[in-house]
Write an enzyme that holds these catalytic residues in place. Structure first.
Site, PDB file in Angstrom:
ATOM      1  N   ARG A  23     -94.686  23.447  -3.585  1.00 49.64           N
ATOM      2  CA  ARG A  23     -93.539  22.920  -4.298  1.00 49.64           C
ATOM      3  C   ARG A  23     -92.287  23.776  -4.174  1.00 49.64           C
ATOM      4  O   ARG A  23     -91.257  23.321  -3.704  1.00 49.64           O
ATOM      5  CB  ARG A  23     -93.906  22.730  -5.788  1.00 49.64           C
ATOM      6  CG  ARG A  23     -95.113  21.823  -5.990  1.00 49.64           C
ATOM      7  CD  ARG A  23     -95.245  21.374  -7.416  1.00 49.64           C
ATOM      8  NE  ARG A  23     -94.116  20.536  -7.804  1.00 49.64           N
ATOM      9  CZ  ARG A  23     -93.881  20.139  -9.058  1.00 49.64           C
ATOM     10  NH1 ARG A  23     -94.671  20.506 -10.026  1.00 49.64           N
ATOM     11  NH2 ARG A  23     -92.840  19.383  -9.332  1.00 49.64           N
ATOM     12  N   ARG A  42    -100.100  39.415  -0.610  1.00 50.72           N
ATOM     13  CA  ARG A  42    -101.171  40.400  -0.521  1.00 50.72           C
ATOM     14  C   ARG A  42    -101.996  40.232   0.751  1.00 50.72           C
ATOM     15  O   ARG A  42    -102.669  41.156   1.175  1.00 50.72           O
ATOM     16  CB  ARG A  42    -102.052  40.299  -1.760  1.00 50.72           C
ATOM     17  CG  ARG A  42    -101.329  40.704  -3.056  1.00 50.72           C
ATOM     18  CD  ARG A  42    -102.241  40.627  -4.245  1.00 50.72           C
ATOM     19  NE  ARG A  42    -102.655  39.251  -4.534  1.00 50.72           N
ATOM     20  CZ  ARG A  42    -103.598  38.929  -5.409  1.00 50.72           C
ATOM     21  NH1 ARG A  42    -104.251  39.884  -6.045  1.00 50.72           N
ATOM     22  NH2 ARG A  42    -103.894  37.667  -5.625  1.00 50.72           N
ATOM     23  N   LYS A 101     -93.774  30.640 -14.466  1.00 53.81           N
ATOM     24  CA  LYS A 101     -94.201  30.728 -15.853  1.00 53.81           C
ATOM     25  C   LYS A 101     -95.698  31.077 -15.906  1.00 53.81           C
ATOM     26  O   LYS A 101     -96.438  30.747 -14.970  1.00 53.81           O
ATOM     27  CB  LYS A 101     -93.888  29.426 -16.596  1.00 53.81           C
ATOM     28  CG  LYS A 101     -94.487  28.170 -15.943  1.00 53.81           C
ATOM     29  CD  LYS A 101     -95.958  28.021 -16.256  1.00 53.81           C
ATOM     30  CE  LYS A 101     -96.686  27.210 -15.264  1.00 53.81           C
ATOM     31  NZ  LYS A 101     -98.147  27.396 -15.339  1.00 53.81           N
TER      32      LYS A 101
END
Length: 347
Positions: A23, A42, A101
């Protein structure tokens, strides 16, 4: 407007998460307000794949991306437990921050980041896309106009079906759990529509034996006495909705948190003998979020009232999370109890 003000915001991506791939980064590449410069994760293999897909540089690690002078701001989509660490490092490196979030795992982390952003004169935002969809301002306007009468109740839910067993949201040490992943949405919606000063009157969390919460409910109370019941979890058929009830009408908003860009919201106002439907224009809430973030950076007014209010809202949202965790009654599940408690029909 000066040329500098129109220049796209040069963005670096910290993390190669699913939401970044599906997205946020596709929209960032398409948005004229943003230029994706580099990505770091990572895994070197995933980082290289992201860089190829999105046409940007691949950095060797997250720290080296923060050293790039051509990166003005970063989008952080690491596991939730690492949000605070990398957001703080980015702010100390002089980068503006848009973080997935929630901003951290508790209010202490949120407050630390908000203070650091204020001290450094930088923009700090959570990637709560739904806050940038105009359907919620439309709903709030109907309440202010008195179309619902005296508001007394809000119901809000964000629930999704069970996730794959190896999903990182099932890992407690990485900030997993339903409250931090989906519960923050209805909590933030209550903040948006009911205002400041919400308190948590009670809560229940369904938890696995390792303590990770799979679903829950919370009852909030606004300073004016409006009750808000929020439901969230990984154990449900999909739901993303809220309703506002007054003494003369009820307003329902479906697809409240993740409407597709082409979706035209339909808000339903139900009165005793009348139903009215409001069909609103489609809106791309993710593009709006990215554009507003870029505009805030370009304005440079990080010491102003608007940015201060946004920082307070970030902290207040995590205060609610902490309160839910503090007062929640925890109901253990996942040990066969569901089968034992299921009604047998004939007995």
């Amino acid at each position: 407007m000066s040329g500098a003000a129109q220049r796209p915001l040069r963005l670096g991506a910290l993390g190669t998460s699913s939401i970044a791939r599906r997205r946020t980064l596709p929209r960032a590449v398409a948005a004229p307000e943003v230029e994706l410069v580099a990505v770091a994760g990572r895994s070197a293999q995933k980082t290289a794949a992201f860089a190829e897909r999105f046409g940007c540089a691949a950095e060797a690690d997250l720290a080296s991306l923060l050293e790039r002078p051509d990166v003005e701001a970063v989008y952080i989509s690491t596991p939730t437990a690492l949000h605070r660490t990398w957001a703080a490092r980015a702010l100390r490196a002089g980068k503006h921050v848009l973080v997935e979030k929630p901003v951290g795992v508790n209010a202490h982390e949120a407050r630390e980041l908000a203070d650091l952003a204020r001290e450094r004169g930088l923009v700090l935002r959570e990637n709560f896309m739904f806050l940038h969809h105009p359907q919620h301002a439309f709903a709030a306007d109907l309440v202010r106009q008195g179309r619902l009468g005296r508001l007394s109740t809000m119901h809000a839910a964000f629930c999704i079906p069970p996730l794959p067993a190896d999903d990182i949201r099932y890992v407690p040490d990485m900030g997993g759990g339903a409250l931090l992943d989906v519960g923050v949405y209805p909590l933030r919606a209550a903040q948006l529509l009911l205002g400041k000063g919400l308190q948590v009157a009670g809560a229940v969390l369904r938890t696995r034996p390792d303590g990770l919460d799979l679903s829950g409910q919370a009852l909030l109370v606004s300073p004016s006495g409006v009750l808000a019941n929020v439901t969230f979890g990984f154990e449900h058929a999909y739901a993303s909705a809220y309703s506002l009830w007054g003494d003369t009408a009820r307003l329902s908003v479906t697809r409240a948190f993740t409407p597709p860009p082409a979706y035209q919201p339909v808000l339903v106002l139900e009165e005793q003998d009348h139903e009215e439907r409001f069909t609103l224009p489609a809106a791309d809430q993710l593009h709006n979020c990215l554009a507003e973030f870029a505009a805030a950076v370009r304005r440079g007014d990080t010491g102003g009232a608007e940015e201060a209010d946004r920082r307070r809202a970030v902290v207040a949202g995590m205060d609610l999370v902490d309160l839910v965790n503090k007062v929640a009654v925890r109901v253990p599940v996942g040990d066969g109890r569901e089968e034992r408690d299921r009604p047998t029909g004939g007995r």
